[in-house]
Enzyme design. Structure first.
Site, PDB file in Angstrom:
ATOM      1  N   PHE A  65      10.335  -7.225   5.927  1.00  0.00           N
ATOM      2  CA  PHE A  65      10.048  -6.558   3.962  1.00  0.00           C
ATOM      3  C   PHE A  65       8.288  -7.147   3.720  1.00  0.00           C
ATOM      4  O   PHE A  65       8.722  -8.029   3.808  1.00  0.00           O
ATOM      5  CB  PHE A  65      11.478  -5.183   3.569  1.00  0.00           C
ATOM      6  N   CYS A 111      19.337  -5.809   2.725  1.00  0.00           N
ATOM      7  CA  CYS A 111      18.610  -4.725   3.861  1.00  0.00           C
ATOM      8  C   CYS A 111      19.781  -4.097   4.703  1.00  0.00           C
ATOM      9  O   CYS A 111      21.099  -4.378   4.759  1.00  0.00           O
ATOM     10  CB  CYS A 111      18.433  -6.044   5.177  1.00  0.00           C
ATOM     11  N   THR A 113      22.021  -0.837   7.002  1.00  0.00           N
ATOM     12  CA  THR A 113      21.667  -0.605   8.282  1.00  0.00           C
ATOM     13  C   THR A 113      22.559   0.586   7.875  1.00  0.00           C
ATOM     14  O   THR A 113      23.381   1.664   7.578  1.00  0.00           O
ATOM     15  CB  THR A 113      22.816  -0.918   9.235  1.00  0.00           C
ATOM     16  N   HIS A 165      17.371 -10.005   2.472  1.00  0.00           N
ATOM     17  CA  HIS A 165      19.177 -11.141   2.266  1.00  0.00           C
ATOM     18  C   HIS A 165      19.027 -11.866   1.018  1.00  0.00           C
ATOM     19  O   HIS A 165      18.436 -12.923   0.841  1.00  0.00           O
ATOM     20  CB  HIS A 165      18.694 -12.517   3.416  1.00  0.00           C
TER      21      HIS A 165
END
Length: 271
Positions: A65, A111, A113, A165
């Site tokens: 990102f 992050c 999903t 992260h």
């Protein structure tokens, strides 16, 4: 019915996981994948990091990102799901334009999903470790969140390299107005503060910001946000004493690793 807050997540056993987490089944961002013929198991997060009991490491980065927030979404629901995991449902518009199942979206710099979506909202799964390490545990229905899709190779790098992260959390110590700008001071653990340098980058709730000063005695750093930034990220909506997610510049950690591991030691093997 889903719980209103996420503090109950610590009731999830750290070892015994629900049966719905079957090998190869991706029902949330917490899943098991076979890593060898001997059926050893690897615990993966939404961004592909694996934890195993052996020494094998996967150093590939699946999502990157920039820290330039695309939009502020709104938490629609959160809590324990029927499949036994913890789900977070977010209302959004921009990040849903080309979304697909399995895509990575940074939520306040974390992050995660995409496991479900429709035209107006998407769902992500949260692992217990994610809730322990980030400020997402403070979210509730209606909370605004910073959203950014993973970088595409053709995208402009408007900020800096952000992995999503989260290294840990900080606490807002002060917020002071100067003209149309806002000064924010954040208290951080000394283990993170050592990677933060004046005029360097830091991601705060997923927003790429330039550090102004570092105050080692107070274990704090500060930054300034212009009016445009204030209107497009969640930091100004928070109060003194609230947590923010912090991700330090990865370059500092690489340099430290090389220095402490002898990567720069003189010798024929390094020539």
């Amino acid at each position: 019915m889903m719980a209103a807050r996420t503090h109950c997540i610590n009731l999830i056993p750290k070892v015994c996981l629900p049966q719905s987490f079957r090998t190869g089944e991706s029902v949330t961002n917490l899943r098991f994948d076979c890593v060898s013929k001997s059926s050893k198991l690897s615990l993966k997060t939404s961004c592909g990091r694996s934890r195993t009991h052996h020494r094998r490491q996967n150093l590939s980065i699946r999502s990157v990102f920039t820290g330039i927030v695309e939009e502020m979404g709104e938490v629609k629901d959160l809590g324990m799901a029927d499949h036994g995991g913890f789900d977070l449902k977010i209302g959004a518009r921009v990040v849903l334009e080309d979304v697909k199942l399995g895509d990575s979206i940074a939520v306040n710099g974390t992050c995660l999903t995409v496991t479900e979506f429709n035209a107006e909202e998407f769902t992500v799964g949260l692992a217990p470790e994610t809730l322990r390490k980030t400020s997402l545990e403070e979210l509730k229905k209606g909370s605004p969140v910073n959203l950014e899709r993973a970088l595409q190779p053709v995208s402009r790098m408007g900020g800096h390299v952000v992995q999503g992260h989260v290294d840990g959390t900080g606490v807002i110590e002060s917020m002071e107005v100067e003209g149309d700008s806002l000064w924010v001071k954040v208290k951080a653990d000394k283990g993170l503060l050592k990677y933060i340098v004046p005029k360097g980058f830091v991601a705060v709730d997923g927003t790429s910001l330039t550090v102004v000063d570092v105050f080692d005695e107070e274990s704090c750093f500060n930054f300034m946000m212009i009016a445009y930034t204030q209107q497009n990220v969640v930091i100004p909506t928070k109060k003194i004493g609230q947590k923010v997610n912090l991700e330090v510049d990865i370059m500092g950690k690489y340099v430290e690793r090389l220095l402490t591991s002898g990567g720069f030691s003189k010798g024929k093997e390094n020539i």
